[in-house]
Design an enzyme around this catalytic site. Structure first.
Site, PDB file in Angstrom:
ATOM      1  N   THR A 120       0.353   0.550   6.617  1.00 53.84           N
ATOM      2  CA  THR A 120       0.422  -0.448   5.561  1.00 53.84           C
ATOM      3  C   THR A 120       0.667  -1.796   6.229  1.00 53.84           C
ATOM      4  O   THR A 120       1.132  -1.855   7.361  1.00 53.84           O
ATOM      5  CB  THR A 120       1.560  -0.169   4.555  1.00 53.84           C
ATOM      6  OG1 THR A 120       2.817  -0.236   5.228  1.00 53.84           O
ATOM      7  CG2 THR A 120       1.436   1.197   3.905  1.00 53.84           C
ATOM      8  N   GLY A 121       0.377  -2.853   5.488  1.00 52.50           N
ATOM      9  CA  GLY A 121       0.519  -4.184   6.068  1.00 52.50           C
ATOM     10  C   GLY A 121      -0.845  -4.808   6.251  1.00 52.50           C
ATOM     11  O   GLY A 121      -1.821  -4.350   5.648  1.00 52.50           O
TER      12      GLY A 121
ATOM     13  N   THR B  96       0.872  -1.161   0.000  1.00 52.74           N
ATOM     14  CA  THR B  96       0.000   0.000   0.000  1.00 52.74           C
ATOM     15  C   THR B  96       0.901   1.201   0.000  1.00 52.74           C
ATOM     16  O   THR B  96       2.056   1.085   0.363  1.00 52.74           O
ATOM     17  CB  THR B  96      -0.798   0.024   1.333  1.00 52.74           C
ATOM     18  OG1 THR B  96      -1.612  -1.120   1.389  1.00 52.74           O
ATOM     19  CG2 THR B  96      -1.636   1.251   1.525  1.00 52.74           C
TER      20      THR B  96
ATOM     21  N   ARG C 114     -13.357  -8.300  -0.388  1.00 48.86           N
ATOM     22  CA  ARG C 114     -12.608  -8.096   0.872  1.00 48.86           C
ATOM     23  C   ARG C 114     -12.095  -6.655   0.909  1.00 48.86           C
ATOM     24  O   ARG C 114     -11.547  -6.136  -0.052  1.00 48.86           O
ATOM     25  CB  ARG C 114     -11.445  -9.068   0.942  1.00 48.86           C
ATOM     26  CG  ARG C 114     -10.524  -8.876   2.158  1.00 48.86           C
ATOM     27  CD  ARG C 114      -9.349  -7.968   1.875  1.00 48.86           C
ATOM     28  NE  ARG C 114      -8.398  -7.893   2.973  1.00 48.86           N
ATOM     29  CZ  ARG C 114      -7.387  -7.025   3.025  1.00 48.86           C
ATOM     30  NH1 ARG C 114      -7.188  -6.163   2.050  1.00 48.86           N
ATOM     31  NH2 ARG C 114      -6.576  -7.007   4.057  1.00 48.86           N
ATOM     32  N   VAL C 115     -12.274  -6.011   2.043  1.00 51.10           N
ATOM     33  CA  VAL C 115     -11.786  -4.645   2.211  1.00 51.10           C
ATOM     34  C   VAL C 115     -10.831  -4.624   3.395  1.00 51.10           C
ATOM     35  O   VAL C 115     -11.138  -5.185   4.452  1.00 51.10           O
ATOM     36  CB  VAL C 115     -12.967  -3.673   2.448  1.00 51.10           C
ATOM     37  CG1 VAL C 115     -12.471  -2.298   2.822  1.00 51.10           C
ATOM     38  CG2 VAL C 115     -13.843  -3.593   1.197  1.00 51.10           C
ATOM     39  N   GLY C 116      -9.679  -4.003   3.207  1.00 51.10           N
ATOM     40  CA  GLY C 116      -8.706  -3.905   4.296  1.00 51.10           C
ATOM     41  C   GLY C 116      -8.880  -2.614   5.071  1.00 51.10           C
ATOM     42  O   GLY C 116      -9.974  -2.032   5.115  1.00 51.10           O
ATOM     43  N   ASP C 117      -7.800  -2.164   5.673  1.00 50.79           N
ATOM     44  CA  ASP C 117      -7.873  -0.972   6.524  1.00 50.79           C
ATOM     45  C   ASP C 117      -7.738   0.342   5.740  1.00 50.79           C
ATOM     46  O   ASP C 117      -8.167   1.392   6.222  1.00 50.79           O
ATOM     47  CB  ASP C 117      -6.775  -1.015   7.591  1.00 50.79           C
ATOM     48  CG  ASP C 117      -5.373  -1.080   6.984  1.00 50.79           C
ATOM     49  OD1 ASP C 117      -5.220  -1.640   5.878  1.00 50.79           O
ATOM     50  OD2 ASP C 117      -4.428  -0.577   7.610  1.00 50.79           O
TER      51      ASP C 117
ATOM     52  N   GLY D 245      -4.228  -5.344   6.904  1.00 49.72           N
ATOM     53  CA  GLY D 245      -5.280  -4.419   7.317  1.00 49.72           C
ATOM     54  C   GLY D 245      -6.186  -4.958   8.402  1.00 49.72           C
ATOM     55  O   GLY D 245      -6.652  -4.213   9.263  1.00 49.72           O
TER      56      GLY D 245
HETATM   57  N1  ASP Z   1      -3.265  -2.562   4.477  1.00 51.74           N
HETATM   58  C1  ASP Z   1      -3.768  -2.934   3.211  1.00 51.74           C
HETATM   59  C2  ASP Z   1      -4.811  -3.965   3.309  1.00 51.74           C
HETATM   60  O1  ASP Z   1      -4.816  -4.729   4.239  1.00 51.74           O
HETATM   61  C3  ASP Z   1      -2.817  -3.450   2.258  1.00 51.74           C
HETATM   62  C4  ASP Z   1      -1.460  -3.468   2.601  1.00 51.74           C
HETATM   63  O2  ASP Z   1      -0.866  -2.588   3.166  1.00 51.74           O
HETATM   64  O3  ASP Z   1      -0.916  -4.405   2.181  1.00 51.74           O
HETATM   65  O4  ASP Z   1      -5.604  -4.044   2.393  1.00 51.74           O
END
Ligand code: ASP
Length: 385
Positions: free
Chosen positions: A280-281, A229, A257-260, A283
């Site tokens: 990021t990471g 992200t 699917r929806v992340g953060d 979510g």
């Molecule tokens: N945080 C985002 C999610 O979980 C994506 C990411 O940073 O990889 O969708």
């Protein structure tokens, strides 16, 4: 006390003390007010230790921050600067975690999520599960500016974008299509030649023209579905703050699917009187602790951006009772700025986006943009991205 326990102890005490008396803790004269009523705020008369203008992002934004800094130096708006920077990454087919070229969902469709927050006017906009529109940070900004809503998702967001003049396009590049096909071949008997076929053994290698580097990369993202992200936070000379987070989310996700990233308060939060934070990471882990909002509230009480980020990581670690085996299944980063132009970041693990390099984030404070090490919760290599 092992390392984790010591750090947890430190953070817990730090948080406790911060709430009890942030002024003493950070050597600042802070005016504490009832947060529910207007009045002088924390961070009031403190000496300015930061730099303005300032723009920071996750490490993958290193080459994009110049664009935002030019806007800030020209007296432009902070959100305009942050969105201009991440647009560079959304447009880049070689970044397979954001925008065009992002790794798709399990059906081979790229689905994008993004959010924006504008500190000076206290507004927010967000979109989620958007297909076929590349610049979703700008789309989120358009939701903020042109509608009476904060969040629009799915096909409604795509149609809204088209109505507002956004271009529709196939977001899957050849590179991401082939990796998706390789993932299908690895995970399904049906998406690879039968054992009666002479090609069956080398099907995946052939997808990548037998290029060892490409095959190794594909194998890595197949076995360990990457997240990725860009979060970007900007502070101008006046101390105004805005931010954006944009992503293609988790590779091979279930459609929808929806992340953060599009969740205001998790993947992004800005309060113009304090600062902003993003992530990021993985979510799902951030959503459970509302990281962006948590960090801004800790900064409101006087905590430095990097300490507040580390405390947020600590809350995720606590959710797993510090079980490193479980925690090693994901990575997570937080980034924060305050309105004085102080900044910081913390990550769960020591390793970063690029193999062999530690966890880093990108900072541009007028000198050329550079990568700066994140504070890390565990001083060891955890989840490989
Ligand atoms: N945080 C985002 C999610 O979980 C994506 C990411 O940073 O990889 O969708």
């Amino acid at each position: 006390m092992d390392r984790w326990t010591r750090r947890k102890f430190f953070l817990t005490s730090l948080a406790g003390s911060a709430f009890a008396g942030a002024g003493r803790l950070f050597g600042k004269t802070l005016e504490v007010t009832d947060g529910n009523r207007p009045g002088p705020r924390l961070l009031g008369p403190a000496p300015v230790a930061g730099t303005r203008p300032l723009i920071i992002s996750s490490a993958n934004g290193l080459n994009a921050l110049d664009k935002g800094m030019q806007i800030l130096k020209g007296g432009g708006d902070t959100l305009e600067a942050a969105v201009a920077a991440v647009t560079v990454v959304e447009d880049d087919p070689n970044d397979d975690s954001v925008g065009y070229g992002g790794l798709p969902n399990e059906e081979g469709e790229v689905e994008l999520d993004a959010s924006v927050m504008h500190g000076p006017t206290r507004r927010a906009g967000s979109v989620a599960s958007v297909r076929r529109i590349k610049n979703v940070s700008r789309l989120a900004k358009t939701v903020m500016e042109r509608t009476n809503h904060v969040m629009i998702v799915g096909d409604g967001a795509r149609r809204f974008g088209l109505a507002e003049g956004f271009e529709e396009m196939n977001l899957l590049t050849e590179h991401s299509r082939k990796i998706w096909l390789a993932w299908k071949a690895k995970t399904s008997f049906n998406w690879r030649p039968g054992t009666d076929s002479p090609e069956w053994k080398e099907h995946v290698a052939a997808l990548f023209d037998y290029d060892a580097e490409k095959i190794a990369y594909a194998m890595r993202v197949i076995t360990s579905p990457p997240t990725g992200t860009i979060n970007c936070l900007a502070v101008n000379a006046k101390g105004e703050v805005s931010g954006t987070t944009t992503t293609s989310g988790l590779a091979w996700k279930i459609p929808g699917r929806v992340g953060d990233s599009p969740v205001i308060g998790a993947g992004l939060f800005v309060d113009g009187e304090v600062g902003g934070a993003g992530s990021t990471g993985k979510g799902e882990e951030n959503i459970k602790i509302c990281g962006g909002h948590t960090i801004v509230e800790m900064m409101r009480k006087g905590m430095k951006p990097d300490d507040a980020c580390l405390e947020a990581v600590g809350r995720v670690v606590r959710n797993y009772n510090g079980d490193k085996k479980k925690l090693t299944t994901f990575h997570l980063y937080f980034y924060a700025v305050n309105r004085d132009g102080e900044y910081g970041s913390a990550s769960l693990w020591k390793n970063g986006y690029e193999e062999g390099k530690g966890a880093m984030f990108a900072v541009h404070d007028g000198t050329p943009a550079r990568l700066v090490p994140c504070k890390t919760f565990f001083d060891e290599i955890g989840h490989e991205e």
